[in-house]
Design an enzyme around this catalytic site. Structure first.
Site, PDB file in Angstrom:
ATOM      1  N   HIS A   1      56.452  46.336  69.103  1.00 55.36           N
ATOM      2  CA  HIS A   1      57.665  46.845  69.763  1.00 55.36           C
ATOM      3  C   HIS A   1      57.683  48.379  69.748  1.00 55.36           C
ATOM      4  O   HIS A   1      58.040  49.020  70.734  1.00 55.36           O
ATOM      5  CB  HIS A   1      58.920  46.357  69.032  1.00 55.36           C
TER       6      HIS A   1
ATOM      7  N   SER B   1      53.784  39.541  66.068  1.00 54.21           N
ATOM      8  CA  SER B   1      54.884  38.779  66.660  1.00 54.21           C
ATOM      9  C   SER B   1      55.984  38.664  65.617  1.00 54.21           C
ATOM     10  O   SER B   1      55.704  38.541  64.419  1.00 54.21           O
ATOM     11  CB  SER B   1      54.399  37.378  67.039  1.00 54.21           C
ATOM     12  N   SER B   2      57.221  38.694  66.086  1.00 54.72           N
ATOM     13  CA  SER B   2      58.347  38.507  65.150  1.00 54.72           C
ATOM     14  C   SER B   2      58.237  37.152  64.467  1.00 54.72           C
ATOM     15  O   SER B   2      58.742  36.954  63.367  1.00 54.72           O
ATOM     16  CB  SER B   2      59.677  38.603  65.893  1.00 54.72           C
TER      17      SER B   2
HETATM   18  P1  AMP Z   1      60.456  40.123  71.847  1.00 57.83           P
HETATM   19  O1  AMP Z   1      61.301  40.875  70.875  1.00 57.83           O
HETATM   20  O2  AMP Z   1      59.515  39.164  71.220  1.00 57.83           O
HETATM   21  O3  AMP Z   1      61.255  39.557  72.987  1.00 57.83           O
HETATM   22  O4  AMP Z   1      59.504  41.215  72.511  1.00 57.83           O
HETATM   23  C1  AMP Z   1      60.021  42.355  73.119  1.00 57.83           C
HETATM   24  C2  AMP Z   1      58.911  43.077  73.840  1.00 57.83           C
HETATM   25  O5  AMP Z   1      57.904  43.449  72.894  1.00 57.83           O
HETATM   26  C3  AMP Z   1      58.230  42.201  74.899  1.00 57.83           C
HETATM   27  O6  AMP Z   1      57.980  42.990  76.058  1.00 57.83           O
HETATM   28  C4  AMP Z   1      56.976  41.773  74.216  1.00 57.83           C
HETATM   29  O7  AMP Z   1      55.932  41.478  75.121  1.00 57.83           O
HETATM   30  C5  AMP Z   1      56.652  43.008  73.391  1.00 57.83           C
HETATM   31  N1  AMP Z   1      55.751  42.675  72.278  1.00 57.83           N
HETATM   32  C6  AMP Z   1      55.865  41.673  71.384  1.00 57.83           C
HETATM   33  N2  AMP Z   1      54.803  41.629  70.558  1.00 57.83           N
HETATM   34  C7  AMP Z   1      53.986  42.638  70.941  1.00 57.83           C
HETATM   35  C8  AMP Z   1      52.717  43.129  70.477  1.00 57.83           C
HETATM   36  N3  AMP Z   1      52.080  42.558  69.463  1.00 57.83           N
HETATM   37  N4  AMP Z   1      52.179  44.189  71.112  1.00 57.83           N
HETATM   38  C9  AMP Z   1      52.820  44.779  72.171  1.00 57.83           C
HETATM   39  N5  AMP Z   1      54.017  44.382  72.634  1.00 57.83           N
HETATM   40  C10 AMP Z   1      54.590  43.318  72.043  1.00 57.83           C
END
Ligand code: AMP
Length: 292
Positions: free
Chosen positions: A39, A188-189
């Site tokens: 993020h 990943s979260s």
């Molecule tokens: P999320 O909080 O999982 O909805 O993710 C928010 C944003 O962060 C989305 O655009 C995801 O694709 C991006 N994101 C999540 N994990 C990664 C990662 N490992 N590397 C780059 N971007 C990420």
């Protein structure tokens, strides 16, 4: 760095309007919080693209199907703000569910279309309609010049771009590369649900993608179906992984490529390790056969 947090649509609109009045551009990063370096890399990219960086933190109920991890999804606003403070000046928009959906789940939805019911959409019915609906709402609230998404969620990035083009939304979409742990596991979260053994089992996703890429790049060049077989073999060797899909798609259409495909394709994978669903993807090159 200075990070302000606002919770209401009115406040975020006032702050964006003030920035615009002084000629500043706006870059936006939508997230569900539980921020990690992936993020933060998007936030850094946003800071390079716009003057005011807005980061939304909202766990959107509309994109979770019944029985998914909506309740247990990590909510860590204070820690998220600290991480942002170490990264860039930003305005955090952290609305409540009531603020976003005052009349309950919105009656009007964005329909993601055919690609929205493949792969992630096949396993998580309604997921992309819910995602695109909240992204459209957030775009209307923040009205950014540019929004940054992660390649990690390749199908989501494809569908957001498609929505922006189809609905003539007045902003640009940037997609930033996937940030990984040293062993290759995409951040990943949801990784925090994994115990130590599961974390090492989770490496099978990036290893399977590597096998796909290596097979495609073999000295004689191999067809997509052979590359998929090589990836499946790696996945099958990990008993703790239960595979939802492994496929190779054309990045222009997000549809599976035929065996005669040449050029850059995208290998995509999703698997469950225990009860945790993980996804990953990687660019794979299929060279045209050399002329004799
Ligand atoms: P999320 O909080 O999982 O909805 O993710 C928010 C944003 O962060 C989305 O655009 C995801 O694709 C991006 N994101 C999540 N994990 C990664 C990662 N490992 N590397 C780059 N971007 C990420």
């Amino acid at each position: 760095m200075t990070v302000d947090v606002v919770h209401s649509i009115r406040e975020v609109r006032e702050r964006v309007a003030a920035a615009r009045a002084s000629g500043r551009s706006v870059a936006f990063v939508p997230t569900m919080g539980a921020l990690h370096s992936g993020h933060l890399s998007l936030v850094e990219r946003a800071a390079s693209l716009g003057d005011l960086v807005v980061v939304s933190i909202f766990v959107n109920p509309l994109q979770f199907a019944a029985g998914e991890d909506l309740e247990r999804y990590p909510r860590t606003l204070e820690a998220d703000v600290s991480k942002l403070e170490a990264t860039a000046d930003a305005l955090v928009f952290a609305p409540s569910v009531d603020e976003m959906y005052p009349a309950g789940p919105s009656a009007t939805r964005v329909a993601a279309g055919p690609v929205g019911s493949r792969f992630e959409g096949a396993v998580r019915p309604g997921h992309f309609d819910g995602t695109l609906t909240v992204v459209a709402k957030l775009f209307a609230i923040v009205q950014p010049d540019v929004a940054v998404f992660g390649q990690k969620d390749a199908q989501q990035a494809f569908l957001v771009r498609q929505m922006v083009a189809d609905l003539n939304l007045p902003l640009r979409i940037e997609v930033a590369p996937t940030v990984r742990e040293e062993g290759g596991l995409a951040l990943s979260s949801r990784n925090q649900y994994l115990d130590a053994e599961q974390t090492s089992a989770a490496l099978v996703l990036s290893r399977a993608l590597e096998a796909v890429a290596d097979t495609a790049a073999g000295w004689r060049g191999r067809a997509p179906s052979e590359a998929i077989t090589a990836g499946r073999e790696v996945l099958e060797a990990e008993p703790r992984a239960s595979v939802d899909y492994l496929d190779i798609v054309d990045p222009a259409t997000f549809r599976p490529v035929p065996d005669e495909f040449t050029g850059e394709a995208l290998a995509i994978v999703a698997a469950r390790i225990g009860t945790t669903r993980l996804i990953d993807n990687r660019t794979v090159l299929f060279a045209a056969p050399a002329a004799c």
